[in-house]
Design a protein around this motif. Structure first.
Motif, PDB file in Angstrom:
ATOM      1  N   ALA A 277       1.041  -0.781   0.473  1.00 31.36           N
ATOM      2  CA  ALA A 277      -0.440   0.196   0.128  1.00 31.36           C
ATOM      3  C   ALA A 277       1.063   1.217  -0.106  1.00 31.36           C
ATOM      4  O   ALA A 277       0.920   2.124  -1.070  1.00 31.36           O
ATOM      5  CB  ALA A 277      -1.045   0.067   0.672  1.00 31.36           C
ATOM      6  N   GLU A 278       2.253   1.773   0.901  1.00 31.97           N
ATOM      7  CA  GLU A 278       2.420   2.584   0.830  1.00 31.97           C
ATOM      8  C   GLU A 278       3.680   2.744  -0.781  1.00 31.97           C
ATOM      9  O   GLU A 278       3.711   3.867  -1.350  1.00 31.97           O
ATOM     10  CB  GLU A 278       3.776   1.880   2.293  1.00 31.97           C
ATOM     11  CG  GLU A 278       4.792   3.405   2.206  1.00 31.97           C
ATOM     12  CD  GLU A 278       6.752   2.941   3.325  1.00 31.97           C
ATOM     13  OE1 GLU A 278       6.325   3.983   3.261  1.00 31.97           O
ATOM     14  OE2 GLU A 278       5.374   1.915   4.005  1.00 31.97           O
ATOM     15  N   GLY A 279       3.903   1.662  -1.421  1.00 32.63           N
ATOM     16  CA  GLY A 279       4.260   1.829  -2.627  1.00 32.63           C
ATOM     17  C   GLY A 279       4.078   1.660  -3.790  1.00 32.63           C
ATOM     18  O   GLY A 279       4.003   2.744  -4.667  1.00 32.63           O
ATOM     19  N   ILE A 280       2.569   1.620  -3.497  1.00 27.56           N
ATOM     20  CA  ILE A 280       1.042   2.419  -4.134  1.00 27.56           C
ATOM     21  C   ILE A 280       0.871   3.463  -4.327  1.00 27.56           C
ATOM     22  O   ILE A 280       1.095   4.853  -5.389  1.00 27.56           O
ATOM     23  CB  ILE A 280      -0.216   1.149  -4.521  1.00 27.56           C
ATOM     24  CG1 ILE A 280       0.338  -0.001  -4.513  1.00 27.56           C
ATOM     25  CG2 ILE A 280      -0.969   1.792  -4.901  1.00 27.56           C
ATOM     26  CD1 ILE A 280      -0.996  -0.807  -4.643  1.00 27.56           C
ATOM     27  N   VAL A 281       1.082   3.872  -3.223  1.00 28.51           N
ATOM     28  CA  VAL A 281       1.345   5.851  -3.293  1.00 28.51           C
ATOM     29  C   VAL A 281       2.034   6.265  -2.948  1.00 28.51           C
ATOM     30  O   VAL A 281       2.116   7.495  -4.241  1.00 28.51           O
ATOM     31  CB  VAL A 281       0.691   6.138  -1.113  1.00 28.51           C
ATOM     32  CG1 VAL A 281       0.656   6.944  -0.897  1.00 28.51           C
ATOM     33  CG2 VAL A 281      -0.240   5.451  -0.883  1.00 28.51           C
ATOM     34  N   ASP A 282       3.093   5.942  -3.005  1.00 24.52           N
ATOM     35  CA  ASP A 282       4.265   6.496  -3.432  1.00 24.52           C
ATOM     36  C   ASP A 282       4.521   7.004  -4.963  1.00 24.52           C
ATOM     37  O   ASP A 282       4.938   7.544  -5.805  1.00 24.52           O
ATOM     38  CB  ASP A 282       5.635   6.022  -3.236  1.00 24.52           C
ATOM     39  CG  ASP A 282       7.311   6.401  -3.507  1.00 24.52           C
ATOM     40  OD1 ASP A 282       7.146   7.391  -3.313  1.00 24.52           O
ATOM     41  OD2 ASP A 282       7.606   6.030  -3.388  1.00 24.52           O
ATOM     42  N   ALA A 283       4.115   5.180  -5.539  1.00 23.34           N
ATOM     43  CA  ALA A 283       4.517   5.666  -7.392  1.00 23.34           C
ATOM     44  C   ALA A 283       2.900   6.699  -7.396  1.00 23.34           C
ATOM     45  O   ALA A 283       2.952   6.649  -8.807  1.00 23.34           O
ATOM     46  CB  ALA A 283       3.503   4.084  -7.942  1.00 23.34           C
TER      47      ALA A 283
END
Length: 440
Positions: A277-283
């Motif tokens: 989820a954190e990676g998706i928000v960053d992307a």
């Protein structure tokens, strides 16, 4: 305690004298005190006991003890002998987890067969604290700190407001007998280590430590309820659902406090974790179109302006089409294969294809498109990569993974559902048409 117990089950509507329940009884102090409270509250119930045989004669002694208590109080008694060790080895899980799965599955089955109104469990306040701290050690989110519910589905826990000390005092005052589980004194298990060492040490930090910890968890649980309510509204407003696909626009999480939590709660039911989820928000904050996050059955694709959640498609086995075939199925889509003379009205719908039959070399093949595939789209003079062709049409990453191509003698005839190749079109020299018609 009996007065407080009756008031608790009344206020929370946990138990009703007009119904009968299944009481899961281990023979330990919590179970035996709860059994006494149920009897004195005129609650009707049957008794269920699981014997895993993990402590040899001690386990058999527990079973015999509960059976005699049930008989003394004229209660239906049910017992189940199970091999938790075998299940643990088969499923590659801990014995404790296996025992839990066996226990709850049997309780549910028995309760259903006996047409009972719920399953009464003897979890109390200290069990609740231990469960919450265990969840914290596992890296839980809000769900973990909410702990066990007084009632969830068929499971009913009427002892949650009462501490182990209160239960012990009640047992002594009412001369209640119980069985001691020797395994509870071992610190091999995390729960026991918490119960016997970690939590007592934590409570010694301040005289009101236990009270304040419980109060904090109550407030956190209420905050979690508020978040869930706000999350439901956010999800309804921001996430578009189309069949098996869900779409989240970047702007719904860009510069939004708590964006990772919002995305995590959206994707958690599909197997995604908090790191993803954190990676998706960053992307999404630093657009990385083309990036894909996956679980066993789903994928979240970062497209141009939105996150697309979709099922992962299984590897597609190529399909062969022979000259005399009259029908075709591609996954869930069915097509009719028709040979027809010229003079018919041309079908320009993109889900269908009208091809010059004599330009085709059979057998034809249908496969997934591959990087490097090129063709000359109908109406164009120069070849184009299929990847670029799909980008021009703004086909999403999730949809791209489903695209198939029709091949004749190594050449692409049709990007199925989008465009035929210019070389395979019908023209003035066409004598017979090969019509691939999608059946709705």
């Amino acid at each position: 305690m009996i007065t407080a117990f009756k008031e608790h089950i009344r206020q929370k509507s946990l138990l009703d004298e007009n119904f009968s329940y299944l009481f899961a009884c281990s023979g330990g102090i919590d179970s035996m005190v709860l059994g006494d409270l149920l009897l004195k509250s005129n609650i009707q119930f049957e008794v269920a006991h699981v014997n895993f045989g993990l402590r040899s004669h001690e386990s058999d002694g527990d079973e015999e003890f509960v059976k005699k208590w049930a008989e003394k109080n004229q209660l239906h008694f049910h017992t189940h002998h199970a091999d938790a060790m075998a299940v643990a080895e088969e499923k590659k899980i801990s014995i404790q987890m296996a025992a839990r799965e066996i226990r709850y599955a049997w309780f549910e089955k028995l309760s259903s067969e006996r047409k009972l109104s719920g399953i009464i469990l003897a979890h109390q306040e200290d069990d609740q604290l231990e469960t919450i701290f265990l969840n914290l050690l596992r890296g839980t989110g809000m769900e973990g700190i909410q702990g066990m519910a007084d009632r969830k589905g068929s499971l009913i826990r009427p002892l949650l407001p009462f501490s182990r000390a209160e239960i012990e005092n009640y047992a002594k005052e009412n001369r209640i007998s119980w069985r001691e589980d020797s395994s509870n004194l071992k610190t091999d298990y995390k729960r026991n280590k918490l119960r016997l060492e970690a939590l007592p040490a934590l409570y010694e930090v301040a005289s009101d430590a236990r009270k304040n910890i419980l109060g904090s968890f109550v407030r956190l649980k209420d905050s979690a309820k508020a978040f869930n309510h706000l999350f439901d509204n956010w999800k309804k407003d921001q996430i578009r659902v189309d069949g098996d696909y869900q779409f989240l626009p970047f702007h719904a999480i860009q510069n939004i406090p708590g964006a990772v939590s919002l995305v995590f709660h959206w994707l958690k039911p599909f197997g995604f974790n908090s790191d993803q989820a954190e990676g998706i928000v960053d992307a999404c904050s630093n657009p990385q179109a083309g990036k894909i996050f996956e679980t066993g059955a789903f994928q979240a694709s970062i497209d141009r302006e939105e996150v697309i959640l979709s099922p992962k498609h299984q590897n597609f086995n190529p399909i062969e089409i022979n000259r005399d075939d009259i029908g075709l199925t591609i996954e869930e889509d069915r097509f009719e294969l028709i040979k027809m003379d010229t003079g018919s009205r041309m079908d320009t719908l993109r889900e269908n294809a009208m091809l010059d039959f004599e330009k085709l070399d059979f057998p034809l093949e249908i496969r997934s498109w591959e990087l490097g595939d090129r063709f000359i789209p109908l109406g164009m003079k120069n070849s184009k990569k299929i990847s670029d062709f799909l980008i021009d049409l703004k086909v999403s990453l999730a949809e791209k993974s489903k695209v198939k191509v029709l091949i004749s003698n190594g050449k692409i005839v049709w990007v199925i559902g989008y465009r035929i190749a210019d070389w395979a079109k019908c023209d003035a020299s066409t004598r017979k048409i090969y019509y691939i018609k999608h059946l709705s």
